[in-house]
Design a protein around this motif. Structure first.
Motif, short mmCIF file in Angstrom:
data_model
loop_
_atom_site.label_atom_id
_atom_site.label_comp_id
_atom_site.label_asym_id
_atom_site.label_seq_id
_atom_site.Cartn_x
_atom_site.Cartn_y
_atom_site.Cartn_z
N GLY A 193 32.11 33.47 46.88
CA GLY A 193 31.61 34.09 45.66
C GLY A 193 31.55 35.61 45.78
N VAL A 194 31.17 36.11 46.95
CA VAL A 194 31.14 37.56 47.18
C VAL A 194 32.54 38.13 46.96
N VAL A 195 33.53 37.50 47.59
CA VAL A 195 34.92 37.97 47.48
C VAL A 195 35.39 37.84 46.04
N ARG A 196 35.13 36.70 45.44
CA ARG A 196 35.58 36.41 44.07
C ARG A 196 35.01 37.44 43.09
N ARG A 241 33.74 30.91 58.38
CA ARG A 241 34.76 30.66 57.36
C ARG A 241 34.27 31.10 55.99
N ILE A 242 35.22 31.22 55.09
CA ILE A 242 34.93 31.51 53.68
C ILE A 242 35.49 30.36 52.87
N GLY A 243 34.77 29.96 51.83
CA GLY A 243 35.20 28.86 50.98
C GLY A 243 36.52 29.15 50.30
N PRO A 244 37.03 28.20 49.54
CA PRO A 244 38.34 28.34 48.91
C PRO A 244 38.42 29.53 47.96
N LEU A 245 39.52 30.25 48.08
CA LEU A 245 39.80 31.38 47.20
C LEU A 245 41.16 31.15 46.58
N LEU A 246 41.19 31.05 45.28
CA LEU A 246 42.43 30.81 44.57
C LEU A 246 42.74 32.01 43.69
N GLU A 247 43.87 32.62 43.92
CA GLU A 247 44.30 33.75 43.08
C GLU A 247 45.19 33.20 41.98
N GLU A 270 37.05 30.69 35.53
CA GLU A 270 37.18 30.49 36.98
C GLU A 270 35.81 30.55 37.65
N SER A 271 35.00 31.50 37.20
CA SER A 271 33.65 31.65 37.73
C SER A 271 32.83 30.40 37.47
N LEU A 272 32.95 29.86 36.27
CA LEU A 272 32.23 28.64 35.91
C LEU A 272 32.61 27.49 36.83
N ALA A 273 33.89 27.33 37.10
CA ALA A 273 34.37 26.27 37.98
C ALA A 273 33.84 26.46 39.40
N HIS A 274 33.86 27.69 39.89
CA HIS A 274 33.35 27.99 41.24
C HIS A 274 31.86 27.70 41.33
#
Length: 156
Positions: free
Chosen positions: A23-26, A74-80, A92-96
């Protein structure tokens, strides 16, 4: 707390930590990708969410160490998705956030009646995440819409 339950709690807390770090990265990335007239308040909101995610990750990590575990690196899944319209970003934020919320519910189910500390932590975080989800949902509505936003392209 029994050893097997303690290890399950540590594993779940590490997953929470990983999702919150994602979430921080996103939110940092999203804040960089906002353009247009509403940029300043939206970027400020994104930065605030990144800060909150970092605080949540730290809190989960502290509980991992309290239980005698080792915090994940580790960091959770990040999808670009390369979708940078504010509506796309919010969806995307809502899904995360929904995925993160489910892990907090897992911790609640695991700890309920077994650890007041973890149970209360999970409940507090569920309240915070539910309120955040509602905030994002309201941002996705058209002005005047009272009913919750539903993404017709998915199962949100």
């Amino acid at each position: 707390m029994q050893d097997d339950l303690k290890q399950q709690a540590i594993d779940t807390l590490n997953r929470i930590m990983e999702m919150e770090l994602a979430g921080v990265v996103r939110y940092t990335h999203y804040g960089l990708m906002v353009y247009g007239y509403g940029r300043i308040p939206i970027v400020s909101w994104m930065k605030s969410n990144a800060d909150e995610s970092l605080a949540h990750a730290s809190k989960a990590g502290e509980l991992v160490t309290l239980l005698g575990g080792h915090p994940s690196l580790r960091i959770g899944p990040l999808l670009e998705t390369h979708q940078h319209d504010i509506g796309d970003i919010l969806r995307e934020s809502l899904a995360h956030e929904k995925a993160s919320l489910e892990i907090y519910y897992e911790l609640l189910r695991l700890s309920e009646g077994k650890s007041v500390l973890l149970e209360e932590y999970a409940r507090d975080m569920i309240v915070a995440e539910e309120m955040h989800l509602d905030e994002v949902n309201k941002m996705l509505r058209r002005p005047g819409d009272v009913e919750s936003f539903h993404d017709h392209g998915g199962d949100h």
